[in-house]
Design a protein around this motif. Structure first.
Motif, PDB file in Angstrom:
ATOM      1  N   VAL A   1       0.807  -1.220   0.000  1.00 45.44           N
ATOM      2  CA  VAL A   1       0.000   0.000   0.000  1.00 45.44           C
ATOM      3  C   VAL A   1       0.843   1.274   0.000  1.00 45.44           C
ATOM      4  N   ALA A   2       1.993   1.251   0.669  1.00 42.19           N
ATOM      5  CA  ALA A   2       2.803   2.463   0.790  1.00 42.19           C
ATOM      6  C   ALA A   2       3.185   3.082  -0.559  1.00 42.19           C
ATOM      7  N   PRO A   3       3.517   2.288  -1.626  1.00 44.79           N
ATOM      8  CA  PRO A   3       3.828   2.931  -2.902  1.00 44.79           C
ATOM      9  C   PRO A   3       2.700   3.814  -3.433  1.00 44.79           C
ATOM     10  N   ALA A   4       1.458   3.361  -3.311  1.00 43.86           N
ATOM     11  CA  ALA A   4       0.324   4.178  -3.764  1.00 43.86           C
ATOM     12  C   ALA A   4       0.173   5.419  -2.903  1.00 43.86           C
ATOM     13  N   PHE A   5       0.394   5.290  -1.592  1.00 40.36           N
ATOM     14  CA  PHE A   5       0.303   6.456  -0.710  1.00 40.36           C
ATOM     15  C   PHE A   5       1.370   7.483  -1.073  1.00 40.36           C
ATOM     16  N   LEU A   6       2.587   7.032  -1.352  1.00 42.14           N
ATOM     17  CA  LEU A   6       3.655   7.950  -1.742  1.00 42.14           C
ATOM     18  C   LEU A   6       3.292   8.715  -3.011  1.00 42.14           C
TER      19      LEU A   6
ATOM     20  N   ALA B   1       0.817   9.175  12.096  1.00 43.51           N
ATOM     21  CA  ALA B   1       1.058  10.621  12.083  1.00 43.51           C
ATOM     22  C   ALA B   1       1.418  11.112  10.682  1.00 43.51           C
ATOM     23  N   SER B   2       2.190  10.311   9.936  1.00 39.80           N
ATOM     24  CA  SER B   2       2.563  10.708   8.572  1.00 39.80           C
ATOM     25  C   SER B   2       1.346  10.773   7.657  1.00 39.80           C
TER      26      SER B   2
ATOM     27  N   VAL C   1       8.210  11.944   8.235  1.00 41.18           N
ATOM     28  CA  VAL C   1       7.589  11.199   9.333  1.00 41.18           C
ATOM     29  C   VAL C   1       7.292   9.767   8.890  1.00 41.18           C
ATOM     30  N   LEU C   2       6.854   9.595   7.629  1.00 43.82           N
ATOM     31  CA  LEU C   2       6.622   8.250   7.110  1.00 43.82           C
ATOM     32  C   LEU C   2       7.910   7.430   7.124  1.00 43.82           C
ATOM     33  N   LEU C   3       9.013   8.054   6.708  1.00 45.85           N
ATOM     34  CA  LEU C   3      10.300   7.358   6.686  1.00 45.85           C
ATOM     35  C   LEU C   3      10.735   6.987   8.105  1.00 45.85           C
ATOM     36  N   ALA C   4      10.514   7.905   9.058  1.00 44.88           N
ATOM     37  CA  ALA C   4      10.851   7.606  10.454  1.00 44.88           C
ATOM     38  C   ALA C   4      10.014   6.441  10.971  1.00 44.88           C
ATOM     39  N   GLY C   5       8.740   6.410  10.605  1.00 48.48           N
ATOM     40  CA  GLY C   5       7.886   5.299  11.012  1.00 48.48           C
ATOM     41  C   GLY C   5       8.326   3.986  10.401  1.00 48.48           C
ATOM     42  N   ALA C   6       8.759   4.043   9.141  1.00 48.39           N
ATOM     43  CA  ALA C   6       9.228   2.834   8.472  1.00 48.39           C
ATOM     44  C   ALA C   6      10.454   2.265   9.180  1.00 48.39           C
ATOM     45  N   VAL C   7      11.402   3.137   9.512  1.00 43.72           N
ATOM     46  CA  VAL C   7      12.637   2.679  10.148  1.00 43.72           C
ATOM     47  C   VAL C   7      12.358   2.169  11.565  1.00 43.72           C
TER      48      VAL C   7
ATOM     49  N   LEU D   1      -5.205   4.782   8.158  1.00 42.65           N
ATOM     50  CA  LEU D   1      -5.372   5.150   9.565  1.00 42.65           C
ATOM     51  C   LEU D   1      -6.105   4.060  10.342  1.00 42.65           C
ATOM     52  N   VAL D   2      -7.131   3.474   9.738  1.00 42.71           N
ATOM     53  CA  VAL D   2      -7.838   2.378  10.400  1.00 42.71           C
ATOM     54  C   VAL D   2      -6.893   1.203  10.614  1.00 42.71           C
ATOM     55  N   PHE D   3      -6.105   0.901   9.598  1.00 44.50           N
ATOM     56  CA  PHE D   3      -5.157  -0.212   9.715  1.00 44.50           C
ATOM     57  C   PHE D   3      -4.164   0.020  10.847  1.00 44.50           C
ATOM     58  N   THR D   4      -3.544   1.208  10.870  1.00 46.58           N
ATOM     59  CA  THR D   4      -2.537   1.461  11.897  1.00 46.58           C
ATOM     60  C   THR D   4      -3.154   1.431  13.297  1.00 46.58           C
TER      61      THR D   4
END
Length: 377
Positions: free
Chosen positions: A212-217, A272-273, A281-287, A349-352
């Motif tokens: 999913v993240a590629p589509a969000f990006l 949050a991202s 913030v997305l990158l920080a969450g990924a790491v 957001l629901v998923f997280t």
């Protein structure tokens, strides 16, 4: 393992070429996980009977067939077929490869061998999107060249596997080959349950990033560079490998709850991202999430493989991966279905939110139930 994540940055190109929704993207992704689970359930213990090398060669052959399906670009049916074959390959490789690496290692280096096996798993998963994203962005034939490169790497891997010594002594008469399902010996179950729950929680986060993240990006953050998309997925798996390294000084028992706690922090950053529409913030969450997943995953695999009796080690490790791949598939399909009604950000957001609750519950369960008596160090 690279081949299983090669399509991650390419889904946008497939959507443009074939025309399908985000839900179909997650279904194509989940079909791979179904293939993994089917292979683990049907053939999870075959290498304990046939030997490690024949099963590893079969896995490499299925990976090659998967690459050929993607090279043909024959529409959704061949995408599905390629993903299923890739899943079969990964399912055979996950348990068998891990068992082989552990058995080839000297007794005093089993801990390092376990790290090598899990790092190869996660490292391969991370290198797949990095390679395909870079080639698709900066080289010709974006939907072909990544799979040509994969075929070349598979050829090298086949030569290496042929040179490996066999670690399984075949008994005479040889036991019959039959599907074993979820084979977990009684002496392993006290360790298996909490470790598998932690793996389930961590792999659900990995599924979010690979599907999913590629589509969000692209759609929300406006990042259209495929190399960047692949690099973000790569960061998750690199962080997972780093988390596995951290397990050594922390210890297996403490790494399980601590890994869950770090994973929760990563999921909160991902949420949050989505709210802030922030790439950093997305990158920080990924790491952060990757580090937590890696700690819990290596700790769980180490304890399960140590507790398993030698005659059932391959089957027990395969059962562990079954639980993990259920986690990487079902939640992601749920996100894809929710995008129809809630949009990509709302579904994320629901998923997280659900994942935070799940990982918190798993962390508390592991903390309370994995007592010193159940952990074999």
């Amino acid at each position: 393992m690279m081949g299983t994540t090669l399509p991650t940055p390419l889904y946008g190109l497939y959507r443009e070429q074939i025309g399908f929704s985000e839900l179909i993207v997650t279904v194509v992704f989940a079909v791979y996980a179904v293939g993994v689970i089917a292979a683990l359930l049907i053939a999870g213990g075959f290498s304990d009977v046939l030997g490690r090398r024949p099963v590893l060669l079969a896995a490499l052959g299925l990976a090659a067939l998967s690459a050929v399906c993607f090279l043909s670009e024959g529409g959704l049916p061949l995408l599905y077929t390629g993903r299923v074959l890739s899943g079969f390959s990964a399912g055979l490789l996950s348990g068998t490869g891990t068992a082989a690496v552990l058995e080839l290692a000297p007794p005093d280096r089993r801990g390092r061998a376990g790290l090598a096996a899990t790092a190869a798993n996660m490292g391969g998963l991370g290198l797949g999107p990095l390679l395909s994203g870079f080639l698709a962005e900066y080289a010709p034939w974006p939907l072909k060249l990544p799979f040509v490169a994969h075929l070349a790497l598979l050829a090298i891997a086949t030569v290496v596997v042929c040179l490996l010594p066999e670690t399984v002594r075949r008994s005479v008469p040889r036991p019959s080959l039959r599907p074993q399902g979820m084979t977990v010996p009684p002496e392993v179950r006290g360790v298996f349950a909490p470790c598998a729950l932690a793996a389930f929680a961590g792999f659900s986060m990995l599924g979010l990033f690979t599907a999913v993240a590629p589509a969000f990006l692209t759609e929300t953050l406006g990042v259209h560079n495929l190399a960047v998309t692949g690099a973000v997925a790569f960061c998750v798996f690199c962080a997972s490998t780093a988390g596995q390294l951290l397990m050594g000084p922390v210890g297996a028992r403490r790494s399980l709850p601590w890994g869950c706690a770090v994973l929760v922090a990563g999921l909160l950053l991902i949420a949050a991202s989505l709210l802030l529409e922030s790439f950093p913030v997305l990158l920080a969450g990924a790491v952060t999430g990757g580090v937590g997943q890696g700690m819990a995953f290596r700790a769980g695999l180490t304890e399960v493989s140590t507790a398993a009796p030698p005659a059932h080690q391959g089957a027990t490790i395969s059962a562990f991966f079954v639980v993990a791949y259920v986690g990487i598939s079902l939640p992601v399909v749920g996100v894809g279905a929710m995008t129809v009604a809630l949009g990509l950000r709302g579904a994320g957001l629901v998923f997280t939110g659900c994942a935070v609750l799940l990982v918190t519950a798993v962390g508390i369960h592991v903390r309370r139930n994995l007592s010193p008596a159940t952990v074999r160090r």
